[in-house]
Design a protein around this motif. Structure first.
Motif, short mmCIF file in Angstrom:
data_model
loop_
_atom_site.label_atom_id
_atom_site.label_comp_id
_atom_site.label_asym_id
_atom_site.label_seq_id
_atom_site.Cartn_x
_atom_site.Cartn_y
_atom_site.Cartn_z
N ASP A 264 0.84 -1.20 0.00
CA ASP A 264 0.00 0.00 0.00
C ASP A 264 0.88 1.25 0.00
OD1 ASP A 264 -1.96 2.00 0.55
OD2 ASP A 264 -3.23 0.45 1.44
N THR B 160 -6.86 3.79 -2.24
CA THR B 160 -6.83 2.37 -1.90
C THR B 160 -8.11 1.63 -2.27
OG1 THR B 160 -5.22 2.75 -0.18
CG2 THR B 160 -6.51 0.73 0.00
N ASP C 78 2.15 3.08 3.42
CA ASP C 78 1.14 4.14 3.23
C ASP C 78 0.88 4.87 4.54
OD1 ASP C 78 -1.11 5.30 1.49
OD2 ASP C 78 -2.21 4.57 3.24
N HIS D 144 1.46 8.89 5.09
CA HIS D 144 0.41 9.86 5.43
C HIS D 144 0.80 10.67 6.66
CE1 HIS D 144 -2.63 9.00 2.53
NE2 HIS D 144 -2.74 7.72 2.86
N HIS E 4 -1.14 2.78 -5.20
CA HIS E 4 -0.94 4.19 -5.59
C HIS E 4 0.40 4.62 -5.04
CE1 HIS E 4 -1.71 5.22 -1.42
NE2 HIS E 4 -2.79 4.45 -1.47
N MET F 285 2.51 8.46 -3.73
CA MET F 285 2.20 9.47 -2.72
C MET F 285 3.01 10.73 -2.97
SD MET F 285 2.12 8.93 1.39
CE MET F 285 0.69 7.88 1.47
N HIS G 99 -2.48 11.37 -1.78
CA HIS G 99 -2.54 10.76 -3.11
C HIS G 99 -3.96 10.85 -3.63
CE1 HIS G 99 -4.33 7.24 -1.08
NE2 HIS G 99 -3.38 7.38 -0.18
ZN LIG Z 1 -3.31 6.12 1.60
#
Ligand SMILES: [Zn+2]
Length: 396
Positions: free
Chosen positions: A63, A103, A222, A226, A265, A267, A379
């Motif tokens: 992730d 996600t 991920d 963040h 994804h 970022m 993202h």
């Molecule tokens: Zn995320």
């Protein structure tokens, strides 16, 4: 006397200038159908032709690990970096996530083998046309009948029916979630808390059938991105850890197997100032005529009050200028942002106005979304940093 002007707002960007995901030729939605086609699952086609068929296929989804972030950190990810451009096959190229690069949308694209316009999870939050309320696609709040929301079978289900051994190895907390049900079900879900246990179990499941399709997942790259940013010590530490997980799994591959490492994804870090974080809740121009604000900071769905659609579109274009691609729903659909087609049941889930970030900017909502509004890494949009994800290959 001054005239009303938009002198401080540059020209809006043409919708057609957005780099649309490579649906049908190299997007997340094309991966599982390609692998399943190689295992003779009926109805599947190999949209990514350079992936040679294998009897046993494992997808490891990390992730938040975008292609550009991986390229920028070879020291933290020596094993994965060596797979880029490796001579052991056609490995190490990026594919696109899909729009938006988030996600819930990407996991649905992976599991169903369909673009967002078909599977119907076209955002982090989207309007449910039946209730008029926003629905969070990741947390599935408020609860909505999963099968009505996403009626297509997953590739795992189709493979399972065709006699392929299928398994998902992820966190136990995801076992019974609606998102798992509609995106990843088919075969057996196995929950393991530790990354090492997941790798070992994924390898075991891969060996459990003559033909097998196994999915495994790791979340915290991920999470740290963040909270602390994609270049933070915490993020780098996670990248080092997940690189070792990939190696651990690669070293346990049974014969006739292929491991694919990808992500949902990438970022991008967004500075904390008013220029880079436009606050919807403090901006009367952006709020005018808006009934609901959906999506997320870099990929907004804007639902207008009836009759105000074109005013909202005009206003968002003027205010955001070149910082965002701003499209009407029909323009975004016609440009292929959500895939080649959009199902009728999905049409009303897409905003009347769709705004995708081009620069390092966000549309936050400090009152409505206090938690999301303070994230460092973000993202959702179509920039390479978010949209490109690795497709690394290891074969036994
Ligand atoms: Zn995320």
């Amino acid at each position: 006397m001054s005239q009303p002007t938009t002198w401080d707002h540059p020209e809006p960007l043409a919708v057609s200038s957005a780099p649309v995901p490579h649906y049908g030729t190299g997007s997340l939605a094309d991966l599982l159908p390609t692998l399943a086609a190689g295992m003779d699952v009926p109805g599947m086609s190999a949209a990514i032709p350079e992936l040679a068929p294998a009897d046993r296929n494992c997808v490891f989804l990390i992730d938040g690990l975008g292609w550009e972030q991986l390229l920028a950190h070879p020291d933290e990810a020596p094993f994965m970096s060596a797979l880029i451009g490796s001579s052991r096959g056609d490995t190490g190229r990026p594919i696109t996530a899909g729009y938006p690069a988030t996600t819930a949308t990407s996991l649905a694209s992976v599991g169903t083998g369909l673009p967002p316009g078909a599977h119907g999870l076209p955002g982090y939050t989207v309007r449910n046309p039946d209730t008029g309320e926003l629905m969070n696609q990741l947390r599935w709040q408020p609860w909505t009948d999963p099968r009505a929301w996403q009626p297509y079978p997953t590739v795992f289900q189709l493979a399972h029916e065709a006699g392929v051994h299928t398994a998902q190895v992820s966190s136990p907390t995801f076992e019974n979630t609606p998102l798992t049900k509609i995106a990843l079900s088919g075969g057996t879900f196995r929950g393991k808390l530790s990354g090492e246990d997941r790798m070992d179990l994924a390898a075991e499941q891969l060996a459990a059938g003559d033909r097998s399709l196994v999915y495994t997942y790791y979340a915290e790259v991920d999470g740290k991105g963040h909270r602390f940013g994609v270049d933070s010590d915490a993020w780098r530490g996670q990248l080092m850890y997940v690189d070792r997980l990939v190696q651990r799994l690669a070293e346990q591959l049974p014969p006739r197997a292929a491991l694919y490492v990808t992500a949902d994804h990438g970022m991008i870090d967004i500075p904390f100032d008013e220029q880079h974080r436009i606050d919807f809740d403090e901006d009367w121009e952006l709020r005018a005529g808006v009934a609901l604000l959906g999506g997320e900071g870099r990929a907004r769905h804007v639902y207008a009050v009836p009759g105000a659609q074109s005013d909202v579109l005009t206003c968002w274009r003027e205010v955001l200028g070149e910082q965002f691609w701003v499209a009407s729903r029909d323009e975004a659909i016609a440009a292929g942002w959500f895939g080649p087609t959009v199902d009728e049941r999905v049409y009303g889930r897409i905003g009347d106005v769709v705004a995708a970030a081009r620069d390092d900017v966000l549309i936050v909502a400090s009152e409505r979304e206090p938690r999301e509004s303070v994230m460092v890494g973000n993202h959702g949009s179509m920039t390479p940093a978010e949209q490109l994800v690795p497709l690394l290959q290891v074969r036994s």
